[in-house]
Scaffold this active site. Structure first.
Site, mmCIF file in Angstrom:
data_model
loop_
_atom_site.group_PDB
_atom_site.id
_atom_site.type_symbol
_atom_site.label_atom_id
_atom_site.label_comp_id
_atom_site.label_asym_id
_atom_site.label_seq_id
_atom_site.Cartn_x
_atom_site.Cartn_y
_atom_site.Cartn_z
ATOM 1 N N LYS A 157 0.838 -1.182 0.000
ATOM 2 C CA LYS A 157 0.000 0.000 0.000
ATOM 3 C C LYS A 157 0.882 1.244 0.000
ATOM 4 O O LYS A 157 2.058 1.119 0.374
ATOM 5 C CB LYS A 157 -0.962 0.001 1.203
ATOM 6 C CG LYS A 157 -0.256 -0.298 2.534
ATOM 7 C CD LYS A 157 -0.304 0.769 3.563
ATOM 8 C CE LYS A 157 0.488 1.966 3.419
ATOM 9 N NZ LYS A 157 1.450 2.354 4.422
ATOM 10 N N GLU A 225 0.851 7.921 16.563
ATOM 11 C CA GLU A 225 2.233 7.436 16.567
ATOM 12 C C GLU A 225 3.150 8.490 17.180
ATOM 13 O O GLU A 225 3.001 9.678 16.901
ATOM 14 C CB GLU A 225 2.697 7.146 15.136
ATOM 15 C CG GLU A 225 1.939 6.011 14.494
ATOM 16 C CD GLU A 225 2.521 5.646 13.137
ATOM 17 O OE1 GLU A 225 3.345 4.733 13.082
ATOM 18 O OE2 GLU A 225 2.160 6.305 12.152
ATOM 19 N N ASP A 244 -1.063 7.431 3.487
ATOM 20 C CA ASP A 244 -0.146 6.470 4.112
ATOM 21 C C ASP A 244 -0.900 5.486 5.014
ATOM 22 O O ASP A 244 -0.673 4.281 4.949
ATOM 23 C CB ASP A 244 0.911 7.240 4.928
ATOM 24 C CG ASP A 244 1.955 6.327 5.543
ATOM 25 O OD1 ASP A 244 2.362 5.355 4.868
ATOM 26 O OD2 ASP A 244 2.375 6.568 6.689
ATOM 27 N N HIS A 249 -5.063 1.450 6.389
ATOM 28 C CA HIS A 249 -5.142 0.854 7.733
ATOM 29 C C HIS A 249 -6.415 1.262 8.487
ATOM 30 O O HIS A 249 -7.127 0.435 9.036
ATOM 31 C CB HIS A 249 -3.937 1.243 8.583
ATOM 32 C CG HIS A 249 -2.608 0.857 8.000
ATOM 33 N ND1 HIS A 249 -2.463 -0.149 7.079
ATOM 34 C CD2 HIS A 249 -1.354 1.338 8.220
ATOM 35 C CE1 HIS A 249 -1.179 -0.277 6.750
ATOM 36 N NE2 HIS A 249 -0.490 0.627 7.421
ATOM 37 N N LYS A 339 1.386 11.614 13.264
ATOM 38 C CA LYS A 339 2.760 11.247 13.631
ATOM 39 C C LYS A 339 3.304 12.291 14.600
ATOM 40 O O LYS A 339 2.759 13.389 14.715
ATOM 41 C CB LYS A 339 3.635 11.226 12.381
ATOM 42 C CG LYS A 339 3.376 10.005 11.504
ATOM 43 C CD LYS A 339 4.648 9.532 10.835
ATOM 44 C CE LYS A 339 4.423 8.330 9.947
ATOM 45 N NZ LYS A 339 4.496 7.051 10.626
HETATM 46 C C1 BG6 Z 1 2.901 1.800 7.660
HETATM 47 C C2 BG6 Z 1 3.002 3.272 7.453
HETATM 48 O O1 BG6 Z 1 2.061 1.214 6.697
HETATM 49 O O2 BG6 Z 1 2.378 1.534 8.949
HETATM 50 C C3 BG6 Z 1 3.864 3.906 8.546
HETATM 51 O O3 BG6 Z 1 3.584 3.526 6.186
HETATM 52 C C4 BG6 Z 1 3.332 3.522 9.909
HETATM 53 O O4 BG6 Z 1 3.882 5.320 8.414
HETATM 54 C C5 BG6 Z 1 3.198 2.012 9.997
HETATM 55 O O5 BG6 Z 1 4.250 3.989 10.883
HETATM 56 C C6 BG6 Z 1 2.591 1.573 11.313
HETATM 57 O O6 BG6 Z 1 2.578 0.177 11.346
HETATM 58 P P1 BG6 Z 1 2.653 -0.595 12.726
HETATM 59 O O7 BG6 Z 1 2.486 -2.037 12.358
HETATM 60 O O8 BG6 Z 1 3.982 -0.271 13.321
HETATM 61 O O9 BG6 Z 1 1.528 -0.066 13.537
#
Ligand code: BG6
Length: 473
Positions: A157, A225, A244, A249, A339
């Protein structure tokens, strides 16, 4: 499982020297190897621009694994015994010929038979079309025969940048592969705690029967995050937070919490049910965008490496939306992510409607609602908030939590990428997005992205709590 073990497989990673391969793919493949989940005849083949020999590549992979705390040299050697590296640019047709020659060599010299091929595009999305074109020209996607040596492609993605580009990408893929060979990755779908949502809903009748707008007041899907760009400046600046993590997600988290019961548990039925609810998301009208959507950028973002100093890219968004279906009409839904926030936390919160139980109001603390939280990180688990009479002579109510925490179970949760790779090897598409889901996601997200200029870009300090970001409304 036995079928997976006995089929010779070449796993090709395009962009193997990049961040994703280092952080996720090589470690996940190694973990699968340790669990005995990789085919016995397995070859990892990296393709990237950097000039590396096979030995350099093995050394790089060894370092990655050692940095993660794996110290057993024999295990690492065993895993990499059949690893190879092909150096080439994504636009270099000769590079693909060399790659094919490497695969043929592995097939003839190591395996003694034609191998299945998994092609993983671990590259910035701008390169997809070029790579697909060259895969096509080189014949890499062609199986050895009708019943031998399938090939599958894994695409990271974000899938496209818009409805149109996603359609173009799909069309290109469909000229080379059948839908059952295409694995569109959203690693959130493979998170254990997210998979559990559907099981939890469908296997516990007390919840399924109140899973509707009569009983549920609102739903919040949030992904906060504390990290910033982590050397992904150029990629991120081009993409932004909504593409992103929002388009994929967060919307997949929402789909699992709101989808209808699938007809059965087959990959097709589950994917169709997810796509259906996503297609019922009400597109936010242009004249409501500035009232329902906020966006922000953390202070200092423009000074990050790879970021345009005048960048308007969002690192934070908040969207108020609704699903236009009989089950959900009128229930406010919040999607929020950012973020460089105070802490990392990903969760889905379901708030049940207030019931008037005045007799239990006690000293006024009682809120009259219950809340169910699916926490994806940290402390993965499920919490149900309920009301409790404090011990004593008076009537005082306190909120308490019934909790299930994965960390209390004996079994370690596999990393989402392990699951992604394992399911692709065995050909199960349940945890991958189908084209209907991707199109429904863009249908909702694209009008917001097109209207970004109408929404003021709020600058927020790094490390702020999400609730303290000063929004435009
Ligand atoms: C990724 C994004 O798909 O998922 C990132 O590109 C993000 O920006 C990450 O930090 C978060 O994934 P996880 O599994 O660490 O929650």
């Amino acid at each position: 499982m036995n079928k997976v073990k006995t089929q010779s497989t070449c796993f090709v990673i395009f962009g193997v020297t990049g961040d994703l391969a280092r952080r996720k793919l090589i470690p996940a493949l190694f973990d699968l190897y340790l669990r005995g989940h990789l085919p016995t005849k397995f070859s990892l083949i990296g393709y990237s621009r950097r000039e590396l020999s096979d030995d350099d590549f093995k050394e790089m992979a060894t370092e990655i694994l050692k940095d993660l705390g794996h110290s057993d040299e024999d295990q690492i050697k065993g895993f990499l015994s059949n690893a190879h590296y092909v150096s080439g640019l994504f636009e270099d047709t000769d590079g693909y010929k060399r790659l094919l020659a490497q695969i043929v060599e592995v097939e003839s010299q190591e395996f003694g038979e034609c191998a299945n091929k998994l092609l993983y595009l671990s590259v910035p999305p701008d390169n997809y079309m070029t790579i697909l074109e060259n895969i096509s020209l080189s014949g890499l996607s062609i199986p050895c025969s009708d019943d031998e040596g399938w090939s599958r492609i894994l695409v990271e993605k974000p899938f496209g940048r818009s409805t149109e580009t996603a359609k173009d990408l799909d069309q290109k893929l469909m000229t080379l592969f059948q839908e059952q060979q295409v694995f569109r990755i959203d690693h959130y779908l493979a998170k254990e705690s997210l998979q559990n949502i559907l099981t939890f809903r469908l296997s516990n009748p007390i919840f399924e029967s109140i899973w509707n707008s009569q009983e549920i007041e609102k739903i919040e899907v949030t992904m906060y995050e504390d990290n910033d760009l982590q050397s992904r400046g150029a990629f991120y600046d081009d993409v932004g937070a909504l593409r992103d993590v929002g388009q994929n997600h967060l919307l997949q988290m929402l789909s699992l919490i709101t989808m209808e019961r699938p007809d059965d548990l087959s990959a097709d039925s589950i994917r169709q049910a997810r796509a259906k609810v996503l297609s019922e998301l009400k597109v936010i009208a242009l004249d409501e965008i500035s009232e329902k959507v906020s966006r922000g950028q953390y202070q200092g973002y423009r000074q990050e490496k790879g970021v345009d100093p005048g960048s308007e890219t969002e690192t934070y968004f908040k969207i108020n939306c609704q699903i236009d279906s009989d089950r959900w009409r009128g229930v406010p839904i919040l999607l929020e992510s950012g973020k460089a926030l105070a802490e990392s936390e990903t969760a889905i919160r379901v708030f049940f409607r207030r019931q008037d139980c005045a007799i239990l109001n006690g000293d006024g603390q009682y809120g009259g609602t219950n809340q169910l939280t699916f926490r994806l990180q940290p402390n993965e688990g499920i919490n149900l908030h309920f009301w409790f009479k404090s011990p004593g002579f008076g009537l005082k109510l306190e909120e308490k939590t019934l909790s299930f925490l994965y960390r209390d179970t004996e079994v370690a949760i596999p990393d989402a990428y392990e699951r992604v790779l394992f399911d692709c090897i065995r050909g199960d598409q349940t945890l991958f997005a189908d084209t209907g889901e991707v199109m429904a996601q863009w249908r909702f997200v694209e009008p917001i992205i097109e209207s970004w200029s109408q929404i003021p870009l709020i600058v927020y300090p790094k490390g702020v709590k999400p609730g303290e970001i000063k929004l435009n409304h």
